[in-house]
Design a protein around this motif. Structure first.
Motif, PDB file in Angstrom:
ATOM      1  N   PHE A  34       0.834  -1.208   0.000  1.00  0.00           N
ATOM      2  CA  PHE A  34       0.000   0.000   0.000  1.00  0.00           C
ATOM      3  C   PHE A  34       0.863   1.250   0.000  1.00  0.00           C
ATOM      4  O   PHE A  34       0.621   2.190  -0.763  1.00  0.00           O
ATOM      5  N   GLU A  35       1.882   1.278   0.840  1.00  0.00           N
ATOM      6  CA  GLU A  35       2.750   2.460   0.911  1.00  0.00           C
ATOM      7  C   GLU A  35       3.502   2.679  -0.391  1.00  0.00           C
ATOM      8  O   GLU A  35       3.781   3.811  -0.782  1.00  0.00           O
ATOM      9  N   ARG A  36       3.803   1.611  -1.087  1.00  0.00           N
ATOM     10  CA  ARG A  36       4.539   1.716  -2.352  1.00  0.00           C
ATOM     11  C   ARG A  36       3.654   2.207  -3.484  1.00  0.00           C
ATOM     12  O   ARG A  36       4.114   2.937  -4.370  1.00  0.00           O
ATOM     13  N   THR A  37       2.360   1.834  -3.463  1.00  0.00           N
ATOM     14  CA  THR A  37       1.482   2.126  -4.594  1.00  0.00           C
ATOM     15  C   THR A  37       0.346   3.095  -4.281  1.00  0.00           C
ATOM     16  O   THR A  37      -0.245   3.674  -5.197  1.00  0.00           O
ATOM     17  N   GLY A  38       0.005   3.219  -3.000  1.00  0.00           N
ATOM     18  CA  GLY A  38      -1.165   4.004  -2.636  1.00  0.00           C
ATOM     19  C   GLY A  38      -2.474   3.265  -2.843  1.00  0.00           C
ATOM     20  O   GLY A  38      -3.559   3.821  -2.658  1.00  0.00           O
ATOM     21  N   GLN A  39      -2.411   1.990  -3.205  1.00  0.00           N
ATOM     22  CA  GLN A  39      -3.591   1.173  -3.497  1.00  0.00           C
ATOM     23  C   GLN A  39      -3.673   0.004  -2.509  1.00  0.00           C
ATOM     24  O   GLN A  39      -2.683  -0.366  -1.890  1.00  0.00           O
ATOM     25  N   GLY A  40      -4.872  -0.587  -2.411  1.00  0.00           N
ATOM     26  CA  GLY A  40      -5.009  -1.811  -1.628  1.00  0.00           C
ATOM     27  C   GLY A  40      -5.640  -1.612  -0.266  1.00  0.00           C
ATOM     28  O   GLY A  40      -6.339  -0.632  -0.009  1.00  0.00           O
ATOM     29  N   LEU A  41      -5.399  -2.585   0.640  1.00  0.00           N
ATOM     30  CA  LEU A  41      -6.000  -2.658   1.972  1.00  0.00           C
ATOM     31  C   LEU A  41      -7.531  -2.660   1.883  1.00  0.00           C
ATOM     32  O   LEU A  41      -8.214  -1.796   2.432  1.00  0.00           O
ATOM     33  N   PRO A  42      -8.116  -3.651   1.207  1.00  0.00           N
ATOM     34  CA  PRO A  42      -9.573  -3.660   1.005  1.00  0.00           C
ATOM     35  C   PRO A  42     -10.380  -3.785   2.291  1.00  0.00           C
ATOM     36  O   PRO A  42     -11.503  -3.253   2.361  1.00  0.00           O
ATOM     37  N   LEU A  43      -9.847  -4.489   3.309  1.00  0.00           N
ATOM     38  CA  LEU A  43     -10.602  -4.605   4.561  1.00  0.00           C
ATOM     39  C   LEU A  43     -10.694  -3.254   5.264  1.00  0.00           C
ATOM     40  O   LEU A  43     -11.777  -2.847   5.721  1.00  0.00           O
ATOM     41  N   LEU A  44      -9.566  -2.567   5.356  1.00  0.00           N
ATOM     42  CA  LEU A  44      -9.571  -1.248   5.991  1.00  0.00           C
ATOM     43  C   LEU A  44     -10.391  -0.269   5.155  1.00  0.00           C
ATOM     44  O   LEU A  44     -11.114   0.569   5.703  1.00  0.00           O
ATOM     45  N   ASP A  45     -10.290  -0.370   3.852  1.00  0.00           N
ATOM     46  CA  ASP A  45     -11.074   0.480   2.951  1.00  0.00           C
ATOM     47  C   ASP A  45     -12.560   0.337   3.245  1.00  0.00           C
ATOM     48  O   ASP A  45     -13.298   1.325   3.378  1.00  0.00           O
ATOM     49  N   SER A  46     -13.030  -0.906   3.381  1.00  0.00           N
ATOM     50  CA  SER A  46     -14.439  -1.159   3.654  1.00  0.00           C
ATOM     51  C   SER A  46     -14.841  -0.665   5.039  1.00  0.00           C
ATOM     52  O   SER A  46     -15.926  -0.098   5.221  1.00  0.00           O
ATOM     53  N   PHE A  47     -13.967  -0.862   6.020  1.00  0.00           N
ATOM     54  CA  PHE A  47     -14.281  -0.426   7.385  1.00  0.00           C
ATOM     55  C   PHE A  47     -14.462   1.090   7.422  1.00  0.00           C
ATOM     56  O   PHE A  47     -15.401   1.601   8.055  1.00  0.00           O
ATOM     57  N   ILE A  48     -13.577   1.816   6.757  1.00  0.00           N
ATOM     58  CA  ILE A  48     -13.699   3.281   6.713  1.00  0.00           C
ATOM     59  C   ILE A  48     -14.997   3.677   6.011  1.00  0.00           C
ATOM     60  O   ILE A  48     -15.720   4.572   6.462  1.00  0.00           O
ATOM     61  N   PRO A  52     -29.680  -1.875   7.074  1.00  0.00           N
ATOM     62  CA  PRO A  52     -28.995  -0.590   6.915  1.00  0.00           C
ATOM     63  C   PRO A  52     -28.522   0.054   8.206  1.00  0.00           C
ATOM     64  O   PRO A  52     -27.552   0.821   8.185  1.00  0.00           O
ATOM     65  N   GLU A  53     -29.173  -0.233   9.323  1.00  0.00           N
ATOM     66  CA  GLU A  53     -28.768   0.388  10.590  1.00  0.00           C
ATOM     67  C   GLU A  53     -27.648  -0.393  11.284  1.00  0.00           C
ATOM     68  O   GLU A  53     -27.087   0.071  12.274  1.00  0.00           O
ATOM     69  N   GLU A  54     -27.324  -1.561  10.773  1.00  0.00           N
ATOM     70  CA  GLU A  54     -26.312  -2.412  11.405  1.00  0.00           C
ATOM     71  C   GLU A  54     -24.912  -2.034  10.915  1.00  0.00           C
ATOM     72  O   GLU A  54     -24.698  -1.848   9.718  1.00  0.00           O
ATOM     73  N   PHE A  55     -23.953  -1.935  11.845  1.00  0.00           N
ATOM     74  CA  PHE A  55     -22.567  -1.702  11.453  1.00  0.00           C
ATOM     75  C   PHE A  55     -21.968  -3.027  10.987  1.00  0.00           C
ATOM     76  O   PHE A  55     -21.890  -3.994  11.738  1.00  0.00           O
ATOM     77  N   SER A  56     -21.565  -3.060   9.733  1.00  0.00           N
ATOM     78  CA  SER A  56     -20.966  -4.261   9.151  1.00  0.00           C
ATOM     79  C   SER A  56     -19.695  -3.834   8.417  1.00  0.00           C
ATOM     80  O   SER A  56     -19.731  -3.434   7.253  1.00  0.00           O
ATOM     81  N   GLY A  57     -18.586  -3.903   9.135  1.00  0.00           N
ATOM     82  CA  GLY A  57     -17.351  -3.300   8.657  1.00  0.00           C
ATOM     83  C   GLY A  57     -16.830  -3.832   7.338  1.00  0.00           C
ATOM     84  O   GLY A  57     -16.118  -3.121   6.618  1.00  0.00           O
ATOM     85  N   PHE A  58     -17.168  -5.067   7.002  1.00  0.00           N
ATOM     86  CA  PHE A  58     -16.653  -5.646   5.762  1.00  0.00           C
ATOM     87  C   PHE A  58     -17.760  -5.843   4.715  1.00  0.00           C
ATOM     88  O   PHE A  58     -17.645  -6.679   3.829  1.00  0.00           O
ATOM     89  N   ARG A  59     -18.825  -5.042   4.796  1.00  0.00           N
ATOM     90  CA  ARG A  59     -19.954  -5.237   3.885  1.00  0.00           C
ATOM     91  C   ARG A  59     -19.597  -4.919   2.434  1.00  0.00           C
ATOM     92  O   ARG A  59     -20.261  -5.376   1.514  1.00  0.00           O
ATOM     93  N   PHE A  60     -18.539  -4.148   2.183  1.00  0.00           N
ATOM     94  CA  PHE A  60     -18.195  -3.752   0.813  1.00  0.00           C
ATOM     95  C   PHE A  60     -17.064  -4.590   0.207  1.00  0.00           C
ATOM     96  O   PHE A  60     -16.623  -4.320  -0.907  1.00  0.00           O
TER      97      PHE A  60
END
Length: 474
Positions: free
Chosen positions: A342-356, A409-417
């Motif tokens: 991620f630091e090399r490309t600026g891309q990736g980390l799909p789990l963190l991406d979805s959580f955010i 929709p009201e449920e927090f689901s960090g990896f829904r995406f």
């Protein structure tokens, strides 16, 4: 923006020196008087209620509208909300001379009183939008070059901030929002202005104060009748003057860059630079190059837009990590195995991406998006009218929790995406029950997720913002 209470203003005022404190109390009394005068009419009562309970009012009206446009009055403006794909597309397709994003921003931020007297939003229509290319292309392309330095700064600054906090029985009590605001100011300053300015404590203090005071000044000015705006805005700008200090701090460096630009044009040798000051100058009109002051005004607008939303979104993500600790193990595993890439490309980390993205879905910084101010009378295809000076916008916060677009929709689901195939390989993660049928990324612009706006006017800095948030949270 008009979703804050009067009491925080009063609280802010009591923290100021005696003279500004008296000024704020005068404003507070005048505003209460304005409210008492205005609430003689039922429609005005509802308008002032929006100031105290805006998100709930928008959500309630959205539920009743069943996809049709609806209107809400705020103390300062009538707003027409649209939520269907067709109507949102109509807003996006309307000419800028009819429905203006800049016009809405001008109303929100009152730049004459908060940007050192320069009406930035009027001039942009005349002089082009070089800042869009600066953010969308040049800053985005340089994310991999910025991330290593920003990572070092993050770890160093965060450790220093924690070391200054109180520790009780081995636990550090950390006020997350002010600490994160200081961190974001430092990191964003490095990205936008380079390494030199962020070494100055007076500069970073004024850069922080400028963001906070702009929000406060603009909210107060908007609530007074228009004839009072120059008086109120002028007084506020005089006493809350971080915008002037911020402007003056940028003058020496920007003047040096102008000189280097002129030297290059004359065939002389000049240093190569890679920051937003340089990129704005490169994308400014060639036939009429901007002065140092004009470049600074563009920087001030970009600065405000980046600091406030980044800080607030990151703080909400940290809160959600505390509320849902079951996500920490799979997120840490992803960072252990994929952060360097991620630091090399600026891309990736799909789990963190979805959580955010899930955190931003349920706790958006604002409850509306796709703001447009009508510069000419405008009508939607169903006949709904938006008068000159009124707003058309979308209820993004309510859409974010609509069962039409989200399962549970009201449920927090960090990896829904996240793509289920990626989740199956992630240590400690499982495919959640509440997930979308189609995977998506934080930076995607779609009707069901309007955090970045929509269409041709979608936020050009969203790729930088996404990478920035991942770096800090990691």
């Amino acid at each position: 923006m008009a979703e804050i209470l009067y009491l925080p203003w009063l609280s802010y005022a009591m923290e100021q020196p005696a003279q500004p404190q008296s000024l704020f109390l005068v404003f507070y009394i005048l505003l209460l008087g304005s409210m008492l005068w205005a609430i003689r009419k039922p429609k005005r009562i509802r308008a002032w209620a929006y100031l105290f309970n805006g998100p709930s009012i928008v959500h309630c009206e959205y539920q009743k509208s069943r996809g049709q446009p609806f209107e809400i009055y705020a103390p300062d403006v009538r707003m027409v909300f649209v939520s269907s794909r067709e109507h949102i597309k109509e807003l996006d397709n309307a000419p800028d001379a009819v429905l203006s994003l800049n016009g809405a921003a001008k109303h929100m931020l009152q730049p004459v009183y908060t940007m050192n007297g320069f009406n930035w939003f009027d001039r942009r229509g005349v002089e082009g939008v070089g800042f869009v290319r600066t953010l969308r292309t040049l800053l985005t392309n340089n994310i991999p070059q910025l991330l290593p330095d920003l990572g070092v700064l993050t770890r160093t600054c965060w450790a220093e901030l924690l070391s200054k906090q109180e520790t009780i029985d081995g636990t550090t009590l950390a006020p997350v929002y002010p600490m994160m605001m200081n961190l974001v100011v430092l990191l964003n300053g490095r990205s936008l202005f380079g390494e030199e300015l962020i070494k100055s404590e007076s500069f970073t203090a004024s850069a922080l104060g400028y963001v906070e005071e702009t929000l406060l000044n603009a909210e107060i000015v908007k609530l007074f009748p228009k004839p009072f705006a120059p008086f109120v805005g002028g007084l506020l700008g005089y006493f809350l003057n971080s915008h002037k200090t911020f402007f003056e701090s940028l003058i020496p460096m920007t003047e040096q860059r102008v000189k280097e630009r002129d030297d290059r044009n004359l065939g002389r040798t000049a240093p190569e630079r890679a920051d937003c000051i340089q990129w704005i100058m490169e994308t400014a009109p060639k036939q009429n190059p901007w002065s140092a002051e004009r470049v600074i005004y563009e920087l001030m607008a970009i600065w405000f837009g980046s600091v406030h939303i980044l800080t607030t979104t990151i703080v909400y993500v940290i809160h959600d990590l505390c509320l849902h600790p079951e996500y920490i193990e799979p997120l840490r595993y992803e960072l252990d195995t994929s952060y360097q890439e991620f630091e090399r490309t600026g891309q990736g980390l799909p789990l963190l991406d979805s959580f955010i993205k899930e955190s931003a879905r349920l706790t958006p910084v604002e409850s509306m998006s796709v703001r447009r101010c009508a510069l000419q009378p405008f009508s939607l295809s169903d006949g709904t009218k938006v008068g000159v000076g009124e707003w058309a916008c979308a209820p993004s916060g309510a859409i974010n929790t609509s069962a039409e677009y989200y399962h549970s929709p009201e449920e927090f689901s960090g990896f829904r995406f996240v793509d289920p195939t990626i989740l199956s390989r992630a240590q400690g993660a499982s495919v959640p029950a509440a997930r979308q049928s189609k995977s998506s990324r934080l930076t995607d612009v779609e009707h069901s997720f309007l955090v970045w706006g929509t269409g041709r006017m979608a936020c050009p800095g969203r790729y930088y913002a996404s990478a920035f948030m991942k770096l800090v949270i990691a």
